[in-house]
Structure formats: structure tokens, C-alpha cells
Write a protein that holds these residues in place. Structure first.
Motif, PDB file in Angstrom:
ATOM      1  N   CYS A   1      63.841  -1.756-120.402  1.00 35.15           N
ATOM      2  CA  CYS A   1      64.759  -2.096-119.314  1.00 35.15           C
ATOM      3  C   CYS A   1      63.999  -2.921-118.267  1.00 35.15           C
ATOM      4  O   CYS A   1      62.941  -2.497-117.785  1.00 35.15           O
ATOM      5  CB  CYS A   1      65.322  -0.822-118.682  1.00 35.15           C
ATOM      6  SG  CYS A   1      66.303  -1.115-117.193  1.00 35.15           S
TER       7      CYS A   1
ATOM      8  N   ASP B   1      64.998  -3.522-115.292  1.00 31.97           N
ATOM      9  CA  ASP B   1      65.234  -2.993-113.940  1.00 31.97           C
ATOM     10  C   ASP B   1      64.259  -1.864-113.590  1.00 31.97           C
ATOM     11  O   ASP B   1      63.703  -1.838-112.485  1.00 31.97           O
ATOM     12  CB  ASP B   1      66.676  -2.495-113.808  1.00 31.97           C
ATOM     13  CG  ASP B   1      67.681  -3.632-113.799  1.00 31.97           C
ATOM     14  OD1 ASP B   1      67.328  -4.725-113.306  1.00 31.97           O
ATOM     15  OD2 ASP B   1      68.804  -3.439-114.282  1.00 31.97           O
ATOM     16  N   CYS B   2      64.054  -0.929-114.508  1.00 34.55           N
ATOM     17  CA  CYS B   2      63.199   0.233-114.192  1.00 34.55           C
ATOM     18  C   CYS B   2      61.966   0.336-115.077  1.00 34.55           C
ATOM     19  O   CYS B   2      61.114   1.201-114.848  1.00 34.55           O
ATOM     20  CB  CYS B   2      64.003   1.530-114.268  1.00 34.55           C
ATOM     21  SG  CYS B   2      64.482   2.000-115.949  1.00 34.55           S
TER      22      CYS B   2
ATOM     23  N   HIS C   1      61.860   1.261-118.247  1.00 33.41           N
ATOM     24  CA  HIS C   1      61.973   2.286-119.291  1.00 33.41           C
ATOM     25  C   HIS C   1      61.831   1.665-120.684  1.00 33.41           C
ATOM     26  O   HIS C   1      62.428   0.621-120.980  1.00 33.41           O
ATOM     27  CB  HIS C   1      63.335   2.989-119.191  1.00 33.41           C
ATOM     28  CG  HIS C   1      63.622   3.903-120.343  1.00 33.41           C
ATOM     29  ND1 HIS C   1      63.003   5.116-120.506  1.00 33.41           N
ATOM     30  CD2 HIS C   1      64.485   3.763-121.410  1.00 33.41           C
ATOM     31  CE1 HIS C   1      63.460   5.691-121.603  1.00 33.41           C
ATOM     32  NE2 HIS C   1      64.355   4.900-122.176  1.00 33.41           N
TER      33      HIS C   1
ATOM     34  N   LYS D   1      70.041  -4.995-118.059  1.00 33.12           N
ATOM     35  CA  LYS D   1      69.047  -6.022-118.391  1.00 33.12           C
ATOM     36  C   LYS D   1      68.050  -5.440-119.388  1.00 33.12           C
ATOM     37  O   LYS D   1      66.979  -4.964-119.035  1.00 33.12           O
ATOM     38  CB  LYS D   1      68.326  -6.490-117.125  1.00 33.12           C
ATOM     39  CG  LYS D   1      69.236  -7.211-116.131  1.00 33.12           C
ATOM     40  CD  LYS D   1      68.446  -7.633-114.890  1.00 33.12           C
ATOM     41  CE  LYS D   1      69.344  -8.336-113.882  1.00 33.12           C
ATOM     42  NZ  LYS D   1      68.600  -8.722-112.654  1.00 33.12           N
ATOM     43  N   ILE D   2      68.456  -5.464-120.646  1.00 33.60           N
ATOM     44  CA  ILE D   2      67.644  -4.896-121.728  1.00 33.60           C
ATOM     45  C   ILE D   2      66.938  -6.032-122.452  1.00 33.60           C
ATOM     46  O   ILE D   2      67.577  -6.980-122.911  1.00 33.60           O
ATOM     47  CB  ILE D   2      68.517  -4.096-122.714  1.00 33.60           C
ATOM     48  CG1 ILE D   2      69.342  -3.033-121.963  1.00 33.60           C
ATOM     49  CG2 ILE D   2      67.648  -3.464-123.786  1.00 33.60           C
ATOM     50  CD1 ILE D   2      68.514  -1.995-121.260  1.00 33.60           C
TER      51      ILE D   2
ATOM     52  N   ALA E   1      72.906  -0.315-122.461  1.00 27.39           N
ATOM     53  CA  ALA E   1      72.483  -0.085-121.081  1.00 27.39           C
ATOM     54  C   ALA E   1      71.317   0.886-121.088  1.00 27.39           C
ATOM     55  O   ALA E   1      71.112   1.648-122.040  1.00 27.39           O
ATOM     56  CB  ALA E   1      73.635   0.477-120.248  1.00 27.39           C
ATOM     57  N   CYS E   2      70.526   0.879-120.033  1.00 24.12           N
ATOM     58  CA  CYS E   2      69.348   1.740-119.927  1.00 24.12           C
ATOM     59  C   CYS E   2      69.776   3.193-119.785  1.00 24.12           C
ATOM     60  O   CYS E   2      70.577   3.528-118.898  1.00 24.12           O
ATOM     61  CB  CYS E   2      68.500   1.323-118.722  1.00 24.12           C
ATOM     62  SG  CYS E   2      67.072   2.402-118.434  1.00 24.12           S
TER      63      CYS E   2
ATOM     64  N   CYS F   1      68.388   4.357-115.932  1.00 24.36           N
ATOM     65  CA  CYS F   1      68.963   3.850-114.675  1.00 24.36           C
ATOM     66  C   CYS F   1      70.339   3.227-114.845  1.00 24.36           C
ATOM     67  O   CYS F   1      70.990   2.882-113.849  1.00 24.36           O
ATOM     68  CB  CYS F   1      68.011   2.830-114.035  1.00 24.36           C
ATOM     69  SG  CYS F   1      67.935   1.243-114.916  1.00 24.36           S
TER      70      CYS F   1
ATOM     71  N   GLU G   1      62.210   2.492-124.797  1.00 27.61           N
ATOM     72  CA  GLU G   1      62.799   3.425-125.757  1.00 27.61           C
ATOM     73  C   GLU G   1      61.707   3.992-126.661  1.00 27.61           C
ATOM     74  O   GLU G   1      60.974   3.247-127.321  1.00 27.61           O
ATOM     75  CB  GLU G   1      63.852   2.707-126.605  1.00 27.61           C
ATOM     76  CG  GLU G   1      65.110   2.328-125.849  1.00 27.61           C
ATOM     77  CD  GLU G   1      65.970   3.541-125.542  1.00 27.61           C
ATOM     78  OE1 GLU G   1      66.019   4.469-126.382  1.00 27.61           O
ATOM     79  OE2 GLU G   1      66.585   3.574-124.458  1.00 27.61           O
TER      80      GLU G   1
ATOM     81  N   GLY H   1      70.953   0.310-116.025  1.00 27.64           N
ATOM     82  CA  GLY H   1      70.872  -1.144-115.964  1.00 27.64           C
ATOM     83  C   GLY H   1      71.202  -1.798-117.295  1.00 27.64           C
ATOM     84  O   GLY H   1      71.020  -1.199-118.363  1.00 27.64           O
TER      85      GLY H   1
END
Length: 810
Positions: free
Chosen positions: A512, A514-515, A517, A559-560, A551-552, A555, A519, A557
Motif C-alpha cells: 500500500c 498510503d501506509c 503495508h 493506492k496498491i 484496497a489496503c 488503512c 501483504e 487505501g
């Protein structure tokens, strides 16, 4: 006189188990035969390793039945099992399981059925005799164990003798059912159960049948009736007397990837090839063993030396085993051997069905297959009178089994060669540091093929520095400016291109933006790899898969991103960039379907593919026409591994993949893309300088104390509870430190968490033992096993040994 047998049980239990041989068995057990025995509260199939007339064991149980009419293993085969088990610190039963095909210990079932004569006798009988015959009146018959228990229950003190007597009188018949995993038409075969007794009277028709079956060994019932002209009743009466045995087996069509036949042409050996062949065949003719290292540059004709050496072995009545590291090499290699040796060639690998493997195993044992090819498991097929073992690409880590019994097929080939006193021929363009060192110090015989055959020359190699922004500009994105230009030039001349990146999948992770993260696998301490073709995220360690997130999950988000490059993404990019070119991919995902290997190789041979993208599966052994350009997209992947062999692996794979270019009359070119152009593994590979690389590599290994100047033993403690695993690892380390307190030449490192700390929910802590190169780890492994077996499992913690490890990550 009573006799006893020592039986190997296919379980992780130490040693062999002694059983008595009851009187009256239809077949007496011999070394190498399978027997059905009681073991604890169950009954199991084992293999007889020894027969004697006395034992020091005070109380023994009798074997229940003998499952084979003749030994399936030779004395040398059994010795090989024992020595291999000792070498790798496992039980003979575990090693035997590794060495036998699926279903070997569970597919044959012996039953006893009443005959028509027995039914007639049953009607007239009374008392205990009637009770005995009644046991066998069930439609499907009864098992050996049921027969023995039933007869003992009604008062027979020698139940095995009673069974044998009923078979001899023709009142019951012995039937062996062979269960196979393959689906197909069931056929009825007949084979000799026993020879007729001297005073046994047989009709001329019966004698004709016995003679025919004795000669053929095993024959289909319909063929027997047609060839001899007798009636089915004659055969049934011989079954009833126990002279013939009926075997039910499914029809098996041997599968595999097929073979690719090259254009036949007259080949004359070069002086270097003749010299190498002469050294090997002289050892064979003298009946001597020995290890021969055939070091030949790519395209130098190592396979032709193998073929001629095998030809010499067959001419002297021997068989030959040829190991190859990858199933992907099977079709082309098989084609070369079939062209010379025809139907005597067999191929054995994991993509065959269980029934196909069993059939090949039997053909080899009976001498019908005399040339056997395949990856590491082919070594365990009991060829009759093996005369030579060839290990092609001996350096390849695919020969190392990385789970279960962690053996190295190359090292076991050498062990087997020593037991049989036959030559073992190791071949490679980039021999392992250990093999090269042993050859140079005289332990192995060094044979050199320093030049390519015919008119072909080694390709020119150019290194592209990816840290140079000029090379990373333009439409290439993943391909440097120089590589793109070279591809365009090759296409303009009608030539083919291979692109190598040793990472499968689309992208190595998903994150992600944004944060941050990433997977990760829920059961392993690794990130999940994106596989667009399979439709999700995949763990390369446990196989866990889930959908690619929209999506994340942390969070929310959207933007993956999927940064990085794998074979799938590279294939998609090349297909988009050159829409008029035929692009294919070869990795373990692309060839999962049976026959896919052979299809891709056939298309390459026939010029139907313009660009082949792949992992190390494309890097070795292949000789494709019109391939003049090889691009190594990212040479740094293997350099970044936390392993003392990372430089060696990088040099080897670069040399091997470079060797695919320009193997025919057209000159070849290789472009290596890297962020470390000055690393010695890359600079020496670019110069085709194996000796220069090894000089540098061996000096580093000597300074740091790694093989070939030491031997390694990796001890792994694994379990579901990290605290228990860590605690057991510390106990093992303490035992080792105490054991070697006064031996400074042995070092104990750890315990520490493995670089990949958790796989399939199991935590992994490991201890590395460094010892002198001639150190025997077997007594140490036995001591550790005995010590901690006595202490219990400590919360389910397992201790695993990895002798001479190739993989330190887990």
C-alpha cells in the motif's frame, strides 16, 4: 531348524527388527523380499535385510506372510540403504521410503480364496477341518493375517503350515492383488508361485502352461491361453494348487514429456573428448570405481562423452544411470539417448504417475530398461548390473532434497559407485567448489574439455551498469538501451532471443502506497508474491493463496502497488513492446501442465518462438537453433542472498545461461544487466574465466572457514511454539558445546532463528556446526537423536539434520 529375519520397517524408528520365520510358509523369505509383519498394534510391510538361523533377541514374533516370489533388492541395494541412512542421520526405514516408488509398501495385498475342489471338500468335511475351510468361503477371500488368526483360534498350533497344506491340496488359492493409483483397464496376469513338487502329478497341458509361465516370468492370462491353446480350467487348477499366482494390475501406458529428436549426423570426437572417454572406460574395463570430474565449457560436447561411455557399458553387459538436475532437460536428453539406444532407455521422474513409476521400476529391476535417465530419484531405481553413473550439471542445487530426508543425489551417486566399484562421471561447465577442489587435490580424476566443438565459439559478453541513468532511459523500462538495441538487431536477422530472470511470478510483493503495508503469508514469515496468471497472491513456501486486494486491509487505501519484476511481468512487457514477435515463458508455473515442457522445447527447436523468457530452467543443457542473444535482466538477485554460496551460484547461472547463445554456426552475444558490475562473480563470468573465479572464491572460503575447507552440519529445531523451539535449540547447542569443548577445530554457531523464521506455522531455529573436511557426522547425529529421544519431544519440537547443506535460509 528355526530361522529369523531382520526387517526394515518404513518408519522413522532406529534399526532393524527381528522376526521368526514360521514353518509352512508357501515362500521362504530371502534378503530383499517384502514381508508382512506385526508391528505394535498394526501390521506393516517391511523388507528383509538379513536372514540367519539364530538371534540374541529373547522373544520374537513370527512374520505373517512373504509378499514376493523373488528378491526386489540386491545385497548392494540393501547396503546402499544402510550407508545412506547413516550418512544423513536418519533411520533405514526413512531412507528406504525415499528410495522406493509411491505405494511400494501398501499396494500388494495377499488373500486366500476357497477353490471348487475346496467347496466340494467343505460339503463333506466335519469338525475342525470344516471350520478351517469355512474361513475361506467369503467371496473376496481372507487376508493372511485373518487366516492365521482364524486357524489358531480353532486350535491349529501351526496355522502357517495348515495354510500351506490347504494350498498344496488345491482346496484354497493364493491371490495377489496389485493396487495402483493410475486409472485404467484391469488386466489379469499369471506368474509362478512355486515350482511343482517332485512327486506332484501334472497333465501335459498343465506342464505346458508351467513351462510357458516359467520362461516368461509374468504373462497376461489372455496371452497365455492364446499361446498355449489350453483351457481356462487348466490354469485355474494350477492356481488352486498354488503353483501359479494371479496378479491383478491396471494397464499402464508409460507417460512423461516425450522426447525431442535432433537431426542425425556423424559425430567425431575431439582429442579432448577421446582422452576423457578413454580414462573412464579404462576404469570400467578394469572393474574399478572412482570419481571423474568432466569440466567442459558450454557446448564442448559433454553429452557425447556420456553417450559413448554408456555405449561402452552396455557392450560389456552393464546398465547405466544418467542423472539430470531438471525435468525440463528430459525431452532433449531423452531424444539423444533414444536415438542411440532405442527401447532400452527409460525415464524416471516425479511427473510420471505412480503406476508409471512402479512399472519403470520393475522394468529396470528385471533388466528390460538398461539406460535410465531422470532427476535425483532415478538414482534409487534398482537397475540390474549398473556399470556407470553419470551426474550431469553436478553443481546444480536441484540435486539437493530440501525437505524430509535432506540428501544430495550427487553425493549418494558417489556412495553408490563406491559400493558397486563402478565409475561415477560428474559433468559441468561450472563444477562446484567442492568437486573442483577434490579434483585438483587428487581425490577425483580431472578431465577437461576446454573448447566448444565444431565451428561454434563462446559468445561475447557485455556487462551493462544499471546504475548508469543513460541505460535506464527510453521505452525499455526493464531492459537497458543496449539490450533493446541488440534484440532489434537479432530480430532483423531472423534470430531468436532468450531473456533470463531468476524470479517467477508477476511481482515479488504487493504494498500500500498510503501506509506501507505489505501483504504477507499468515503461516510463513515471508511476503506474498503476485501471480496475475493464477489470479492472486501466492506464498512460495507453503502454497497459501488469496486474491489480490483492491484496497489496503490496514488503512483502506486504494493506492496498491506491485513493485519489482518476475517472469510473468517480463513476458507481458516483451509481448506488449514487440507485438509482432512470438513470446513464451518457461518457469515452474508455465510448465505445470503435463507435457508443457516438451511443447515449449519443441516450439523452440522448430523456430516457433522468437523470445523465450524464463528462470534458471532455461539456463542449462538446452541447444536451440538460431538463438544468438541472451539477456540477463537482473544479475544481482542471487548475489543478495545471505549465503556463503551466493557468489558461486551467481557465477554458475550466468555462465550456464550465457552458454545458450551462439551454439551453432552463428556467433552469440550475451548482455548482463547489473547494479554491481565490478563484483568478481560478474567480471569473471564476462571473461569466461572459471579458474579466475575459483581462485578468488576458494581464497575467501579458506579465510572464512567454509567448504571445501570444512564440512557443515545444519541442525534445525522446528515446532509450532516458538518458546519451546528456542529452548530445545539451546539444549542441543549446549550438548554440542560440551561435546567439543576441547576440540578447537569444531565450531558451534547458534542457535539463532532461521532467516525465514516461520514456515507452515512452524518456527525454525538452527545451529551450524563447522568441522574439518573429513569429519564423520554420523556418530554425532546418533548421539543427539538418542539423547533427545530419551527426553521426550518437548512440546512437539522436531530435530532435523542437514548434512552438507546447500540452503541456509530455512
Amino acid at each position: 531348524m528355526s530361522s529369523f529375519v531382520q526387517v526394515c520397517i518404513p518408519l522413522p524408528v532406529e534399526g532393524l527388527f527381528t522376526y521368526s520365520v514360521p514353518e509352512g510358509l508357501p515362500i521362504l523369505p530371502a534378503e530383499g523380499m517384502r514381508v508382512f509383519v506385526p508391528f505394535g498394534k498394526r501390521q506393516m510391510t517391511g523388507v528383509v535385510f538379513a536372514v540367519s538361523d539364530r538371534t540374541e533377541v529373547e522373544k520374537t514374533l513370527p512374520i505373517i506372510d512373504v509378499l514376493d516370489a523373488e528378491p526386489l533388492f540386491s545385497k548392494e541395494d540393501l547396503e546402499f540403504v544402510i550407508e545412506a541412512a547413516r550418512f544423513y542421520g536418519v533411520s533405514p526405514g526413512e531412507m528406504l521410503q525415499v528410495m522406493t516408488p509411491p505405494g511400494f509398501f501398501r499396494e500388494e495385498k495377499v488373500r486366500y480364496q476357497i477353490t471348487e475342489e475346496g467347496l466340494s471338500r467343505f460339503e463333506k468335511a466335519s469338525g475342525r477341518e470344516k471350520e478351517a475351510l469355512a474361513l475361506f468361503t467369503l467371496a473376496k477371500g481372507i487376508s493372511s493375517l485373518q487366516a492365521v488368526r482364524g486357524l489358531r483360534k480353532i486350535g491349529y498350533r501351526a496355522p502357517h503350515s495348515k495354510v500351506a497344506s490347504l494350498v498344496k491340496e488345491g482346496f484354497i488359492r493364493r491371490v495377489t492383488e496389485v493396487r495402483r493409483e493410475a486409472k485404467g483397464k484391469v488386466k489379469v496376469f499369471l506368474e509362478m508361485e512355486r515350482e511343482p513338487f517332485p512327486d506332484e502329478r501334472l497333465s501335459p497341458s498343465a506342464l505346458k502352461v508351467v513351462s510357458f509361465v516359467r520362461e516368461k516370468g509374468r504373462v497376461e492370462r489372455s496371452v497365455l491361453l492364446e499361446e498355449t491353446g489350453v483351457t481356462g480350467g487348466v490354469v485355474e487348477r494350477l492356481e488352486g494348487r498354488g503353483i501359479l499366482r494371479k496378479v491383478l494390475a491396471e494397464e499402464v501406458v508409460l507417460g512423461g514429456e516425450g522426447s525431442i529428436r535432433e537431426e542425425e549426423k556423424e559425430i567425431s570426437l575431439t582429442p579432448h573428448q577421446e582422452r576423457a572417454l578413454r580414462r573412464v572406460t579404462e576404469a570400467m574395463e578394469r572393474g574399478e570405481g572412482g570419481v571423474f570430474l568432466l569440466h567442459g565449457v558450454t557446448g564442448s560436447g559433454k553429452t557425447e562423452v556420456y553417450l559413448r561411455a554408456v555405449e561402452k557399458a552396455l557392450s560389456r553387459g552393464y546398465s547405466a544411470c544418467i542423472l539430470i538436475p531438471e525435468i525440463a532437460l528430459t525431452p532433449l536428453t531423452l531424444g539423444r539417448f533414444q536415438r542411440m539406444f532405442g527401447d532400452e532407455v527409460g525415464v524416471f521422474h516425479s511427473r510420471l504417475t505412480a503406476a508409471e513409476r512402479k512399472t519403470l521400476w520393475e522394468r529396470a529391476r528385471k533388466g528390460k530398461t538398461r539406460v535410465l535417465l531422470g532427476p535425483r530419484s532415478a538414482l534409487f531405481v534398482p537397475l540390474r548390473k549398473t556399470g556407470i553413473i553419470v551426474v550431469d550439471e553436478e553443481h546444480d542445487q536441484a540435486y539437493k532434497q530440501e525437505d524430509g530426508v535432506r540428501y544430495n543425489a550427487r553425493d549418494l551417486a558417489i556412495l553408490k559407485g563406491n559400493i558397486l566399484s563402478i565409475p561415477v562421471l560428474l559433468g559441468s561447465a561450472t563444477p562446484s567448489a567442492e568437486s573442483y577442489f577434490r579434483a585438483r587435490t587428487g581425490s577425483y580424476v580431472y578431465l577437461s574439455l576446454p573448447e566448444r566443438v565444431a565451428e561454434s565459439r563462446l559468445p561475447s559478453i557485455e556487462v551493462v551498469d544499471l546504475s548508469n541513468p543513460v541505460e535506464r532511459k527510453g521505452p525499455g523500462r526493464y531492459l537497458s538501451r543496449k539490450l533493446v538495441e541488440a534484440m532489434e538487431e537479432a530480430f532483423s536477422r531472423g534470430e531468436k532471443v532468450m531473456l533470463f530472470i531468476n524470479r517467477r511470478g508477476y511481482a515479488p510483493w504487493v504494498m500500500c502506497l498510503d501506509c506501507g503495508h505489505v501483504e504477507r503469508c499468515e503461516e510463513c514469515s515471508v511476503s506474498l508474491t503476485l501471480h496475475r496468471e493464477a489470479g492472486g497472491l501466492l506464498c512460495h513456501y507453503c502454497g497459501h493463496m488469496r486474491e489480490e486486494p483492491a484496497a489496503c486491509p490496514r488503512c483502506g487505501g486504494v493506492k496498491i502497488a506491485a513493485p519489482g519484476l518476475g517472469t510473468e511481468r517480463l513476458e507481458a512487457f516483451v509481448s506488449s513492446r514487440w507485438k509482432d514477435r512470438r513470446v513464451a515463458r518457461m518457469d515452474s508455473d508455465a510448465v505445470r501442465r503435463k507435457g508443457a515442457y516438451g511443447e515449449i522445447l519443441r516450439r523452440m527447436q522448430e523456430g516457433e518462438i522468437d523470445v523465450l523468457v524464463g528462470t534458471q530452467m532455461i539456463a542449462k543443457g538446452h541447444d536451440f537453433p538460431r538463438v544468438t542473444l541472451v539477456g540477463v535482466v537482473l544479475a544481482d538477485l542471487s548475489l543478495s542472498f545471505p549465503d556463503f554460496r551466493s557468489a558461486e551460484r551467481t557465477f554458475q547461472v550466468l555462465t550456464q545461461v550465457a552458454g545458450r547463445a551462439g551454439r551453432r554456426e552463428r556467433p552469440g552475444k550475451v548482455i548482463i544487466q547489473t547494479f554491481h558490475p565490478d563484483h568478481y562473480a560478474i567480471t569473471t563470468a564476462a571473461r569466461h574465466d572459471y579458474e579466475g573465479f575459483m581462485e578468488m572464491e576458494l581464497s575467501i572460503r579458506a579465510e572464512l572457514g567454509y567448504p571445501p575447507f570444512t564440512r557443515l552440519l545444519l541442525i534445525r529445531c522446528t515446532g509450532l511454539k516458538e518458546e519451546a523451539v528456542n529452548s530445545r535449540a539451546k539444549e542441543v547447542a549446549e550438548l554440542l558445546l560440551e561435546r567439543f569443548e576441547e576440540r578447537s577445530e569444531v565450531r558451534v554457531l547458534g542457535p539463532s532463528p532461521a532467516p525465514v523464521k516461520r514456515i507452515k506455522r512452524n518456527y525454525i531455529y538452527q545451529i551450524l556446526v563447522k568441522a574439518p573436511p573429513d569429519f564423520d557426522f554420523a556418530p554425532l547425529m546418533g548421539e543427539i537423536s538418542a539423547e533427545f529421544r530419551g527426553r521426550g519431544r518437548s512440546g512437539g519440537v522436531r530435530i532435523e539434520f542437514d548434512v552438507d547443506p546447500y540452503q541456509l535460509l530455512y
